[in-house]
Design a protein around this motif. Structure first.
Motif, PDB file in Angstrom:
ATOM      1  N   MET A   1       0.843  -1.186   0.000  1.00 25.71           N
ATOM      2  CA  MET A   1       0.000   0.000   0.000  1.00 25.71           C
ATOM      3  C   MET A   1       0.890   1.253   0.000  1.00 25.71           C
ATOM      4  N   ALA A   2       1.559   1.512  -1.095  1.00 23.48           N
ATOM      5  CA  ALA A   2       2.486   2.632  -1.197  1.00 23.48           C
ATOM      6  C   ALA A   2       1.744   3.964  -1.282  1.00 23.48           C
ATOM      7  N   ASN A   3       2.314   4.979  -0.642  1.00 26.79           N
ATOM      8  CA  ASN A   3       1.750   6.326  -0.743  1.00 26.79           C
ATOM      9  C   ASN A   3       2.362   7.045  -1.954  1.00 26.79           C
ATOM     10  N   ARG A   4       1.963   8.289  -2.150  1.00 25.97           N
ATOM     11  CA  ARG A   4       2.423   9.031  -3.331  1.00 25.97           C
ATOM     12  C   ARG A   4       3.938   9.192  -3.372  1.00 25.97           C
ATOM     13  N   LEU A   5       4.541   9.496  -2.215  1.00 30.57           N
ATOM     14  CA  LEU A   5       5.997   9.664  -2.187  1.00 30.57           C
ATOM     15  C   LEU A   5       6.696   8.354  -2.525  1.00 30.57           C
ATOM     16  N   ALA A   6       6.273   7.266  -1.913  1.00 35.57           N
ATOM     17  CA  ALA A   6       6.889   5.965  -2.178  1.00 35.57           C
ATOM     18  C   ALA A   6       6.737   5.568  -3.644  1.00 35.57           C
ATOM     19  N   LYS A   7       5.582   5.866  -4.241  1.00 34.70           N
ATOM     20  CA  LYS A   7       5.375   5.558  -5.662  1.00 34.70           C
ATOM     21  C   LYS A   7       6.314   6.389  -6.545  1.00 34.70           C
ATOM     22  N   ALA A   8       6.484   7.666  -6.197  1.00 33.08           N
ATOM     23  CA  ALA A   8       7.366   8.536  -6.982  1.00 33.08           C
ATOM     24  C   ALA A   8       8.819   8.057  -6.888  1.00 33.08           C
ATOM     25  N   VAL A   9       9.243   7.681  -5.691  1.00 35.50           N
ATOM     26  CA  VAL A   9      10.608   7.183  -5.512  1.00 35.50           C
ATOM     27  C   VAL A   9      10.779   5.851  -6.239  1.00 35.50           C
ATOM     28  N   ALA A  10       9.789   4.989  -6.191  1.00 35.45           N
ATOM     29  CA  ALA A  10       9.856   3.700  -6.896  1.00 35.45           C
ATOM     30  C   ALA A  10       9.964   3.912  -8.402  1.00 35.45           C
ATOM     31  N   TRP A  11       9.315   4.942  -8.913  1.00 35.23           N
ATOM     32  CA  TRP A  11       9.367   5.257 -10.334  1.00 35.23           C
ATOM     33  C   TRP A  11      10.794   5.605 -10.762  1.00 35.23           C
ATOM     34  N   LEU A  12      11.610   6.119  -9.809  1.00 32.80           N
ATOM     35  CA  LEU A  12      12.999   6.493 -10.103  1.00 32.80           C
ATOM     36  C   LEU A  12      13.957   5.307 -10.026  1.00 32.80           C
ATOM     37  N   ALA A  13      13.512   4.177  -9.485  1.00 29.93           N
ATOM     38  CA  ALA A  13      14.375   3.022  -9.227  1.00 29.93           C
ATOM     39  C   ALA A  13      15.157   2.519 -10.440  1.00 29.93           C
ATOM     40  N   PRO A  14      14.582   2.512 -11.656  1.00 27.47           N
ATOM     41  CA  PRO A  14      15.348   1.990 -12.796  1.00 27.47           C
ATOM     42  C   PRO A  14      16.515   2.881 -13.238  1.00 27.47           C
ATOM     43  N   LEU A  15      16.577   4.106 -12.748  1.00 30.44           N
ATOM     44  CA  LEU A  15      17.645   5.020 -13.162  1.00 30.44           C
ATOM     45  C   LEU A  15      18.998   4.554 -12.625  1.00 30.44           C
ATOM     46  N   PRO A  16      20.086   4.903 -13.318  1.00 27.83           N
ATOM     47  CA  PRO A  16      21.422   4.631 -12.764  1.00 27.83           C
ATOM     48  C   PRO A  16      21.561   5.316 -11.398  1.00 27.83           C
ATOM     49  N   ALA A  17      22.361   4.734 -10.524  1.00 27.90           N
ATOM     50  CA  ALA A  17      22.449   5.184  -9.126  1.00 27.90           C
ATOM     51  C   ALA A  17      22.705   6.686  -8.993  1.00 27.90           C
ATOM     52  N   SER A  18      23.658   7.230  -9.711  1.00 28.62           N
ATOM     53  CA  SER A  18      23.980   8.654  -9.555  1.00 28.62           C
ATOM     54  C   SER A  18      22.810   9.531  -9.999  1.00 28.62           C
ATOM     55  N   LEU A  19      22.152   9.149 -11.066  1.00 26.82           N
ATOM     56  CA  LEU A  19      20.991   9.903 -11.546  1.00 26.82           C
ATOM     57  C   LEU A  19      19.801   9.742 -10.595  1.00 26.82           C
ATOM     58  N   ARG A  20      19.628   8.537 -10.059  1.00 31.80           N
ATOM     59  CA  ARG A  20      18.539   8.280  -9.107  1.00 31.80           C
ATOM     60  C   ARG A  20      18.717   9.126  -7.838  1.00 31.80           C
ATOM     61  N   ARG A  21      19.953   9.224  -7.327  1.00 33.95           N
ATOM     62  CA  ARG A  21      20.206  10.048  -6.134  1.00 33.95           C
ATOM     63  C   ARG A  21      19.872  11.511  -6.407  1.00 33.95           C
ATOM     64  N   ARG A  22      20.287  12.000  -7.550  1.00 37.17           N
ATOM     65  CA  ARG A  22      20.024  13.401  -7.917  1.00 37.17           C
ATOM     66  C   ARG A  22      18.517  13.630  -8.081  1.00 37.17           C
ATOM     67  N   ALA A  23      17.838  12.723  -8.749  1.00 37.02           N
ATOM     68  CA  ALA A  23      16.398  12.857  -8.968  1.00 37.02           C
ATOM     69  C   ALA A  23      15.625  12.782  -7.649  1.00 37.02           C
ATOM     70  N   THR A  24      16.048  11.890  -6.751  1.00 36.48           N
ATOM     71  CA  THR A  24      15.393  11.787  -5.440  1.00 36.48           C
ATOM     72  C   THR A  24      15.572  13.079  -4.662  1.00 36.48           C
ATOM     73  N   THR A  25      16.767  13.639  -4.703  1.00 39.94           N
ATOM     74  CA  THR A  25      17.036  14.907  -4.028  1.00 39.94           C
ATOM     75  C   THR A  25      16.147  16.013  -4.599  1.00 39.94           C
ATOM     76  N   LEU A  26      16.068  16.111  -5.920  1.00 42.68           N
ATOM     77  CA  LEU A  26      15.230  17.139  -6.545  1.00 42.68           C
ATOM     78  C   LEU A  26      13.758  16.946  -6.208  1.00 42.68           C
ATOM     79  N   LEU A  27      13.304  15.706  -6.226  1.00 44.23           N
ATOM     80  CA  LEU A  27      11.916  15.397  -5.886  1.00 44.23           C
ATOM     81  C   LEU A  27      11.603  15.847  -4.463  1.00 44.23           C
ATOM     82  N   PHE A  28      12.413  15.433  -3.512  1.00 41.53           N
ATOM     83  CA  PHE A  28      12.165  15.781  -2.112  1.00 41.53           C
ATOM     84  C   PHE A  28      12.275  17.290  -1.889  1.00 41.53           C
ATOM     85  N   ASN A  29      13.331  17.892  -2.420  1.00 41.95           N
ATOM     86  CA  ASN A  29      13.555  19.319  -2.197  1.00 41.95           C
ATOM     87  C   ASN A  29      12.534  20.209  -2.903  1.00 41.95           C
TER      88      ASN A  29
END
Length: 162
Positions: A1-29
Protein backbone atom coordinates in the motif's frame (compact mmCIF):
# COMPACT_ATOMS: atom_id res chain seq x y z
CA UNK A 1 0.00 0.00 0.00
CA UNK A 2 2.49 2.63 -1.20
CA UNK A 3 1.75 6.33 -0.74
CA UNK A 4 2.42 9.03 -3.33
CA UNK A 5 6.00 9.66 -2.19
CA UNK A 6 6.89 5.96 -2.18
CA UNK A 7 5.37 5.56 -5.66
CA UNK A 8 7.37 8.54 -6.98
CA UNK A 9 10.61 7.18 -5.51
CA UNK A 10 9.86 3.70 -6.90
CA UNK A 11 9.37 5.26 -10.33
CA UNK A 12 13.00 6.49 -10.10
CA UNK A 13 14.37 3.02 -9.23
CA UNK A 14 15.35 1.99 -12.80
CA UNK A 15 17.64 5.02 -13.16
CA UNK A 16 21.42 4.63 -12.76
CA UNK A 17 22.45 5.18 -9.13
CA UNK A 18 23.98 8.65 -9.55
CA UNK A 19 20.99 9.90 -11.55
CA UNK A 20 18.54 8.28 -9.11
CA UNK A 21 20.21 10.05 -6.13
CA UNK A 22 20.02 13.40 -7.92
CA UNK A 23 16.40 12.86 -8.97
CA UNK A 24 15.39 11.79 -5.44
CA UNK A 25 17.04 14.91 -4.03
CA UNK A 26 15.23 17.14 -6.54
CA UNK A 27 11.92 15.40 -5.89
CA UNK A 28 12.16 15.78 -2.11
CA UNK A 29 13.56 19.32 -2.20
CA UNK A 30 10.76 20.45 -4.53
CA UNK A 31 8.35 19.69 -1.68
CA UNK A 32 10.60 20.60 1.28
CA UNK A 33 12.34 23.67 -0.05
CA UNK A 34 14.38 24.46 3.07
CA UNK A 35 16.25 21.16 2.68
CA UNK A 36 17.25 22.29 -0.82
CA UNK A 37 18.32 25.71 0.44
CA UNK A 38 20.74 24.03 2.83
CA UNK A 39 22.06 21.75 0.08
CA UNK A 40 20.98 18.45 1.61
CA UNK A 41 21.39 15.50 -0.76
CA UNK A 42 19.86 12.03 -0.71
CA UNK A 43 22.10 9.01 -1.06
CA UNK A 44 19.20 6.58 -0.56
CA UNK A 45 15.48 6.63 0.20
CA UNK A 46 13.38 3.52 0.76
CA UNK A 47 10.48 2.60 3.02
CA UNK A 48 13.05 1.21 5.49
CA UNK A 49 15.77 3.86 5.38
CA UNK A 50 16.76 7.37 4.39
CA UNK A 51 20.39 8.40 3.94
CA UNK A 52 20.94 12.15 3.65
CA UNK A 53 24.22 14.09 3.50
CA UNK A 54 25.33 17.68 3.78
CA UNK A 55 28.75 18.92 2.74
CA UNK A 56 30.66 21.30 4.99
CA UNK A 57 30.56 24.30 2.71
CA UNK A 58 30.32 28.01 3.35
CA UNK A 59 26.50 28.16 3.04
CA UNK A 60 26.00 25.90 6.09
CA UNK A 61 29.07 26.75 8.17
CA UNK A 62 29.14 28.27 11.61
CA UNK A 63 31.64 30.82 12.91
CA UNK A 64 34.32 28.15 13.54
CA UNK A 65 34.10 26.51 10.11
CA UNK A 66 32.01 23.46 11.04
CA UNK A 67 28.49 22.57 9.96
CA UNK A 68 26.11 24.94 11.78
CA UNK A 69 24.02 23.53 14.63
CA UNK A 70 20.79 24.39 12.81
CA UNK A 71 21.99 22.59 9.67
CA UNK A 72 22.77 19.49 11.75
CA UNK A 73 19.26 19.55 13.22
CA UNK A 74 17.80 20.05 9.73
CA UNK A 75 19.75 17.02 8.50
CA UNK A 76 18.30 14.86 11.29
CA UNK A 77 14.78 16.20 10.70
CA UNK A 78 15.04 15.64 6.94
CA UNK A 79 16.31 12.06 7.16
CA UNK A 80 13.71 11.03 9.74
CA UNK A 81 10.92 12.93 7.98
CA UNK A 82 11.78 11.35 4.64
CA UNK A 83 11.63 7.75 5.83
CA UNK A 84 8.52 8.58 7.86
CA UNK A 85 7.00 10.23 4.79
CA UNK A 86 7.65 7.13 2.68
CA UNK A 87 5.35 5.20 5.02
CA UNK A 88 2.58 7.52 6.20
CA UNK A 89 -0.65 6.84 4.27
CA UNK A 90 -1.87 9.58 1.93
CA UNK A 91 -4.96 10.17 4.08
CA UNK A 92 -2.77 11.05 7.09
CA UNK A 93 -0.87 14.25 7.83
CA UNK A 94 2.73 13.80 9.05
CA UNK A 95 3.85 16.23 11.76
CA UNK A 96 7.12 16.64 13.61
CA UNK A 97 6.08 16.41 17.26
CA UNK A 98 9.42 16.96 18.97
CA UNK A 99 13.09 17.35 18.19
CA UNK A 100 15.86 16.81 20.70
CA UNK A 101 19.48 17.34 19.70
CA UNK A 102 22.53 16.94 21.92
CA UNK A 103 25.69 18.45 20.48
CA UNK A 104 28.62 16.22 21.49
CA UNK A 105 31.62 17.72 19.74
CA UNK A 106 32.87 19.84 16.87
CA UNK A 107 32.24 18.44 13.39
CA UNK A 108 34.97 17.29 11.06
CA UNK A 109 33.94 17.77 7.44
CA UNK A 110 30.50 16.90 6.09
CA UNK A 111 27.72 14.93 7.75
CA UNK A 112 25.74 11.80 6.89
CA UNK A 113 22.42 10.90 8.53
CA UNK A 114 20.84 7.44 8.41
CA UNK A 115 17.24 7.18 9.64
CA UNK A 116 15.41 3.87 9.81
CA UNK A 117 11.95 2.45 10.45
CA UNK A 118 11.47 -1.20 11.35
CA UNK A 119 8.55 -3.36 10.22
CA UNK A 120 6.58 -2.83 13.45
CA UNK A 121 6.86 0.95 13.15
CA UNK A 122 5.80 0.86 9.51
CA UNK A 123 2.80 -1.32 10.40
CA UNK A 124 1.68 1.15 13.09
CA UNK A 125 1.56 3.93 10.50
CA UNK A 126 -0.86 1.90 8.41
CA UNK A 127 -2.90 0.28 11.18
CA UNK A 128 -3.41 3.16 13.62
CA UNK A 129 -5.66 6.16 12.90
CA UNK A 130 -3.26 8.50 14.72
CA UNK A 131 -0.17 8.20 16.83
CA UNK A 132 3.46 9.08 17.17
CA UNK A 133 6.80 7.31 17.14
CA UNK A 134 10.47 8.03 17.58
CA UNK A 135 12.35 7.66 14.31
CA UNK A 136 15.94 6.57 15.02
CA UNK A 137 18.70 8.53 13.29
CA UNK A 138 22.47 8.25 13.41
CA UNK A 139 24.57 11.16 12.25
CA UNK A 140 28.30 10.86 11.63
CA UNK A 141 30.83 13.29 10.23
CA UNK A 142 33.73 12.59 7.88
CA UNK A 143 35.73 11.09 10.78
CA UNK A 144 33.03 8.41 11.14
CA UNK A 145 32.13 9.63 14.63
CA UNK A 146 28.80 11.19 15.70
CA UNK A 147 29.08 14.91 16.53
CA UNK A 148 25.43 14.96 17.66
CA UNK A 149 22.80 12.63 19.03
CA UNK A 150 19.26 13.37 17.90
CA UNK A 151 15.81 12.10 18.75
CA UNK A 152 12.97 12.97 16.37
CA UNK A 153 9.39 12.13 17.26
CA UNK A 154 6.94 12.16 14.36
CA UNK A 155 3.15 12.06 14.64
CA UNK A 156 0.37 11.30 12.19
CA UNK A 157 -3.24 12.42 12.24
CA UNK A 158 -6.10 12.07 9.77
CA UNK A 159 -6.24 14.79 7.13
CA UNK A 160 -9.25 17.05 7.44
CA UNK A 161 -11.83 16.50 4.76
CA UNK A 162 -13.10 19.53 2.82
Amino acid sequence: MANRLAKAVAWLAPLPASLRRRATTLLFNSQVRFAGTAGLRFEALTVEQAVVVVANRRRVQNHIGGVHAAAMALLAETATGAVFGMNVPDDKLPLLKSMHVDYQRRTQGGLRAVAMLDAAQRARLVDEERGHLVVPVRIVDDSGEPPIEATMTWAWVPKKRD
